[in-house]
Design an enzyme around this catalytic site. Structure first.
Site, PDB file in Angstrom:
ATOM      1  N   CYS A 111       0.809  -1.224   0.000  1.00 16.09           N
ATOM      2  CA  CYS A 111       0.000   0.000   0.000  1.00 16.09           C
ATOM      3  C   CYS A 111       0.840   1.270   0.000  1.00 16.09           C
ATOM      4  O   CYS A 111       0.303   2.368  -0.182  1.00 16.09           O
ATOM      5  CB  CYS A 111      -0.946  -0.008   1.188  1.00 16.09           C
ATOM      6  N   HIS A 248      -3.567   6.773   2.258  1.00 14.84           N
ATOM      7  CA  HIS A 248      -3.940   5.457   1.745  1.00 14.84           C
ATOM      8  C   HIS A 248      -5.300   5.079   2.333  1.00 14.84           C
ATOM      9  O   HIS A 248      -5.523   5.185   3.542  1.00 14.84           O
ATOM     10  CB  HIS A 248      -2.861   4.436   2.128  1.00 14.84           C
ATOM     11  N   ASN A 278     -10.150  -0.878  -0.005  1.00 16.84           N
ATOM     12  CA  ASN A 278      -8.686  -0.739   0.013  1.00 16.84           C
ATOM     13  C   ASN A 278      -8.126  -1.327  -1.284  1.00 16.84           C
ATOM     14  O   ASN A 278      -8.190  -2.539  -1.493  1.00 16.84           O
ATOM     15  CB  ASN A 278      -8.141  -1.491   1.234  1.00 16.84           C
TER      16      ASN A 278
END
Ligand code: ACO
Length: 321
Positions: A111, A248, A278
């Site tokens: 990420c 993020h 996500n």
């Protein structure tokens, strides 16, 4: 010379799976997922691949930048879900776009991947080695998660975002910080192919994503404010002067906690986690590109981008739009 973003693009798979749909195929509920994470739906790849999503987002970013594909010197794809072990997704995107003069490679930093890509491109542009870079974050995480493990599969989605950076005398990336702590790799991992050569004879086949969610949560709310403060200090900019903090998109509660620790209004922390879930390395460039498309970014705005994830890895950068 600084690395400055001059074009962005995003692409999501056509199929949308909302929380109610997931509750028909596993023991979960819209209430649990929304309250714990802020996620309402995610896009899942059916026809799309990591390469097709990456090429779609990259093509849009290139068009928005006004550059031709042959003018790109550096093409980086941040991904942990490349369709092929080799070649890299970046090489396949290069072929799709006709970016014949680019050096192309992938970055695997989960990420934090897009932050690592900015870090890398900034070093090449600042040193004068390259002028124009095309950075992509692209994932099809739905192929990496165990769809019988409700504690992970509900969290992730598929998609891609991209940005073209060029060498500029004004604005652009002014400070950044990135870090890694490999000693904590087991907190979030996905084992690859086992060695099934004639001597080892381990059963073949890749594993699924495993995560200690609470450890990742604690790591994120502690590390992200620190690395943002570090980057802002380097830039000599107080948090109050920042227009937007783009984090993020892993969990709404993580983002709210970071806003609180930085003593900044939540309004300065845009989110699309409710729509996209996500998407790992793709989450930051998708959010950035969507805000750009919506006309929410203006010349002179100060942006902070920050990511965190498997590795463990983290990073933050400060840029003037
Ligand atoms: N639906 C319903 N119940 C569930 C679900 C689900 N989808 N998943 C877990 N539960 C249950 C658990 O079984 C547990 O039940 P029990 O109390 O009966 O044992 C209960 O819910 C609580 O589970 P926890 O794991 O304690 O839930 P928590 O409040 O910690 O939330 C979450 C879990 C959302 C994963 C949170 O820890 C989190 O967001 N962590 C951060 C994850 C993250 O940011 N990852 C980013 C990196 S990803 C990358 O780098 C690729």
């Amino acid at each position: 010379m600084n690395a400055k973003i001059i074009g962005t693009g995003w692409e999501l798979p056509a199929y949308e799976a909302d929380n109610n749909y997931l509750s028909t195929i596993m023991d979960t509920s819209d209430e649990w997922i929304t309250e714990r994470t802020g996620i309402r739906k995610r896009h899942l790849a059916k026809e799309e691949t990591t390469t097709s999503l990456a090429a779609g987002a990259a093509g849009k970013a290139l068009k928005a930048s006004g550059l031709r594909a042959e003018q790109i010197d550096l093409l980086i794809v941040a991904t942990i879900t490349s369709d092929t072990e080799t070649p890299s997704t970046a090489c396949r995107v290069q072929a799709e776009l006709g970016a014949v003069n680019a050096v192309a490679f992938d970055i695997n930093a989960a990420c934090s991947g897009f932050l690592y890509a900015i870090h890398t491109a900034d070093a090449f542009i600042r040193s004068g080695i390259y002028k124009n870079a095309l950075l992509v974050g692209a994932e099809t995480l739905s192929k990496l998660v165990d769809w019988t493990d409700r504690s992970t599969c509900v969290l992730f989605g598929d998609g891609a975002g991209a940005a073209v950076l060029t060498s500029s005398e004004q604005g652009g990336v002014t400070a950044q910080t990135v870090g890694s702590d490999g000693s904590r790799w087991e907190v979030l991992s996905c084992t690859g192919r086992s060695n099934h050569n004639p001597i080892c004879q381990e059963p073949a086949g890749p594993g699924f994503l495993q995560m200690n969610g609470q450890e990742v949560f604690k790591f994120a709310i502690k590390t992200v404010p620190l690395c943002i403060e570090d980057a802002l200090e380097q830039a000599g900019i107080p948090a109050e002067k920042v227009t937007y903090f783009l984090l993020h998109q892993a969990n709404k509660r993580i983002i709210q906690s970071v806003a609180k620790r930085l003593k900044q209004s939540e309004d300065k922390f845009p989110m699309n986690i409710d729509q996209c879930a996500n998407t790992s390395a793709a989450s930051l460039p998708i959010l950035l590109a969507q805000m750009d498309e919506q006309g929410r970014l203006h010349s002179g705005d100060i942006l902070v981008l920050s990511g965190f994830g498997a590795g463990l890895t983290w990073g933050a950068c400060v840029m003037e739009w």
